[in-house]
Design an enzyme around this catalytic site. Structure first.
Site, PDB file in Angstrom:
ATOM      1  CG  ASP A  10      -2.414 -13.801   1.793  1.00  0.00           C
ATOM      2  OD1 ASP A  10      -2.122 -13.110   0.794  1.00  0.00           O
ATOM      3  OD2 ASP A  10      -2.763 -13.306   2.873  1.00  0.00           O
ATOM      4  CE  LYS A  32      -3.897  -8.574   0.856  1.00  0.00           C
ATOM      5  NZ  LYS A  32      -2.516  -8.964   0.518  1.00  0.00           N
ATOM      6  CG  ASP A  59      -0.910  -6.243  -1.357  1.00  0.00           C
ATOM      7  OD1 ASP A  59      -0.235  -5.203  -1.441  1.00  0.00           O
ATOM      8  OD2 ASP A  59      -0.965  -6.944  -0.330  1.00  0.00           O
ATOM      9  CG  LEU A  60       1.363  -6.929  -7.803  1.00  0.00           C
ATOM     10  CD1 LEU A  60       1.564  -6.896  -9.321  1.00  0.00           C
ATOM     11  CD2 LEU A  60       1.716  -8.299  -7.253  1.00  0.00           C
ATOM     12  CE  LYS A  61       2.466  -4.550   0.905  1.00  0.00           C
ATOM     13  NZ  LYS A  61       1.887  -5.884   0.653  1.00  0.00           N
ATOM     14  CG  LEU A  62       4.552  -1.647  -8.960  1.00  0.00           C
ATOM     15  CD1 LEU A  62       3.403  -2.534  -8.530  1.00  0.00           C
ATOM     16  CD2 LEU A  62       4.232  -0.980 -10.289  1.00  0.00           C
ATOM     17  CG  ASP A  64      12.068   0.406 -10.247  1.00  0.00           C
ATOM     18  OD1 ASP A  64      12.989   1.218 -10.435  1.00  0.00           O
ATOM     19  OD2 ASP A  64      12.161  -0.794 -10.559  1.00  0.00           O
ATOM     20  CB  ILE A  65      13.203   5.157 -11.467  1.00  0.00           C
ATOM     21  CG1 ILE A  65      13.085   4.225 -12.674  1.00  0.00           C
ATOM     22  CG2 ILE A  65      14.538   4.972 -10.758  1.00  0.00           C
ATOM     23  CD1 ILE A  65      14.085   4.547 -13.779  1.00  0.00           C
ATOM     24  N   PRO A  66      10.322   6.606 -11.137  1.00  0.00           N
ATOM     25  CG  PRO A  66      10.031   8.867 -10.547  1.00  0.00           C
ATOM     26  CD  PRO A  66      11.063   7.769 -10.568  1.00  0.00           C
ATOM     27  CG  ASN A  67      10.258   5.992 -17.643  1.00  0.00           C
ATOM     28  OD1 ASN A  67       9.267   6.466 -18.202  1.00  0.00           O
ATOM     29  ND2 ASN A  67      11.110   5.181 -18.256  1.00  0.00           N
ATOM     30  CB  THR A 119       2.392  -3.619  10.188  1.00  0.00           C
ATOM     31  OG1 THR A 119       2.215  -4.657   9.244  1.00  0.00           O
ATOM     32  CG2 THR A 119       1.257  -2.636  10.093  1.00  0.00           C
ATOM     33  CD  GLN A 190      -2.164  -9.045  10.883  1.00  0.00           C
ATOM     34  OE1 GLN A 190      -1.500  -8.119  11.335  1.00  0.00           O
ATOM     35  NE2 GLN A 190      -2.433  -9.168   9.601  1.00  0.00           N
ATOM     36  N   GLY A 210      -7.823 -12.115   5.881  1.00  0.00           N
ATOM     37  CA  GLY A 210      -7.302 -13.358   5.320  1.00  0.00           C
ATOM     38  C   GLY A 210      -7.725 -14.560   6.119  1.00  0.00           C
ATOM     39  NE  ARG A 211      -3.064 -15.343   8.719  1.00  0.00           N
ATOM     40  CZ  ARG A 211      -2.001 -14.871   9.363  1.00  0.00           C
ATOM     41  NH1 ARG A 211      -1.130 -15.707   9.872  1.00  0.00           N
ATOM     42  NH2 ARG A 211      -1.818 -13.579   9.508  1.00  0.00           N
TER      43      ARG A 211
HETATM   44  O1  C5P Z   1      -4.566 -13.543   7.357  1.00  0.00           O
HETATM   45  P1  C5P Z   1      -4.628 -12.086   7.685  1.00  0.00           P
HETATM   46  O2  C5P Z   1      -6.040 -11.595   7.962  1.00  0.00           O
HETATM   47  O3  C5P Z   1      -3.651 -11.665   8.758  1.00  0.00           O
HETATM   48  O4  C5P Z   1      -4.196 -11.391   6.325  1.00  0.00           O
HETATM   49  C1  C5P Z   1      -3.997 -10.020   6.205  1.00  0.00           C
HETATM   50  C2  C5P Z   1      -3.519  -9.679   4.830  1.00  0.00           C
HETATM   51  O5  C5P Z   1      -3.165  -8.308   4.795  1.00  0.00           O
HETATM   52  C3  C5P Z   1      -2.273 -10.443   4.373  1.00  0.00           C
HETATM   53  O6  C5P Z   1      -2.352 -10.594   2.955  1.00  0.00           O
HETATM   54  C4  C5P Z   1      -1.146  -9.503   4.753  1.00  0.00           C
HETATM   55  O7  C5P Z   1      -0.011  -9.675   3.940  1.00  0.00           O
HETATM   56  C5  C5P Z   1      -1.796  -8.144   4.493  1.00  0.00           C
HETATM   57  N1  C5P Z   1      -1.207  -7.036   5.218  1.00  0.00           N
HETATM   58  C6  C5P Z   1      -1.103  -7.002   6.601  1.00  0.00           C
HETATM   59  N2  C5P Z   1      -0.552  -5.926   7.230  1.00  0.00           N
HETATM   60  C7  C5P Z   1      -0.098  -4.900   6.504  1.00  0.00           C
HETATM   61  C8  C5P Z   1      -0.187  -4.912   5.124  1.00  0.00           C
HETATM   62  C9  C5P Z   1      -0.749  -6.018   4.501  1.00  0.00           C
HETATM   63  O8  C5P Z   1      -1.535  -7.931   7.273  1.00  0.00           O
HETATM   64  N3  C5P Z   1       0.387  -3.853   7.117  1.00  0.00           N
END
Ligand code: C5P
Length: 232
Positions: A10, A32, A59-62, A64-67, A119, A190, A210-211
């Site tokens: 990130d 990711k 991780d772009l989480k699309l 939109d309409i199916p087409n 979440t 989190q 991530g972090r």
């Molecule tokens: O830094 P951290 O370990 O919290 O990063 C978790 C990654 O997972 C981030 O890219 C965050 O956007 C992603 N994510 C999340 N919870 C979700 C979906 C995705 O933390 N439900």
């Protein structure tokens, strides 16, 4: 693919991302790439990281309409990513169309997983904003079943939900789980977290971290610790 640790890169831009990845000399973590980095740098950042030998979860989480989703997934297939995703809220038809778009000439395709409810959505906002009155756990499982019905490979979920998703959708339906923290680490923003070892016990197939790795004083050591705890 077996169990693996996916590092959430990130970062805001290319330089920061590549400087981070340069620290990994003897291992090539699964990476990711999220919206921020992709929108800042475009598809070239995917090609560059892939060229360096990393597997990529885009991780772009699309949604939109199916087409439109089908055609966009065809473009992502050509980027040679390993995992991509969409919102299950786009309906079973949208998920089926996405899979149709994900074909490559050699017959392979990236894994396709679904986001159920974010979440950041809780029971109250789901009821008030989305007019969905069912309990959120039931909604999450229903969306996971829809993803399975559409032929997808798995879902993004909390490690706390991984066992139930496997029980409902089968043990080979993948659970990709963020919300992972070391036992002695900061939670950050989190709330519901598990350690890598606990996520393994809970049945997660991939953990997204991530972090705890990117903000560590020694990211390579933190990554290896994660792998040791999760993969063993
Ligand atoms: O830094 P951290 O370990 O919290 O990063 C978790 C990654 O997972 C981030 O890219 C965050 O956007 C992603 N994510 C999340 N919870 C979700 C979906 C995705 O933390 N439900």
């Amino acid at each position: 693919m077996g169990r693996d640790v996916i590092v959430a890169c990130d970062f805001a831009g290319k330089e920061e991302t590549l400087n981070f990845l340069d620290m990994f000399t003897d291992v090539k973590p699964f990476v990711k790439i999220g919206m921020e980095l992709f929108y800042a740098e475009g598809p070239d950042i995917v090609r560059e990281i892939k060229k360096r030998g990393h597997k990529i979860f885009l991780d772009l989480k699309l949604h939109d309409i199916p087409n439109t989703v089908k055609k966009s997934m065809a473009v992502l297939s050509r980027l040679d990513v390993d995992i991509c995703n969409l919102h299950a809220a786009g309906t079973v038809n949208m998920m089926k169309a996405a899979l149709e778009g994900l074909t490559r000439e050699d017959g392979t395709r990236p894994l396709l997983i679904a986001v159920t409810q974010l979440t950041s959505t809780d029971q109250e906002s789901m009821e008030k904003d989305l007019l969905i009155k069912e309990p959120i756990d039931k909604v999450v499982m229903h969306y996971a079943e829809n993803a399975k019905k559409a032929g997808l490979d798995g879902v993004v979920c909390s490690p706390l939900e991984a066992g139930k998703v496997h029980a409902v959708c089968g043990s080979d339906f993948l659970t990709v789980t963020p919300g992972v923290r070391f036992a002695d680490g900061d939670l950050g923003d989190q709330k519901r977290v598990m350690t890598p070892a606990a996520a393994k016990e809970a049945g997660s197939d991939y953990i997204v971290v991530g972090r705890p790795i990117t903000a560590s004083d020694d990211p390579v050591a933190a990554y290896k610790r994660c792998c040791n705890e999760f993969i063993g």
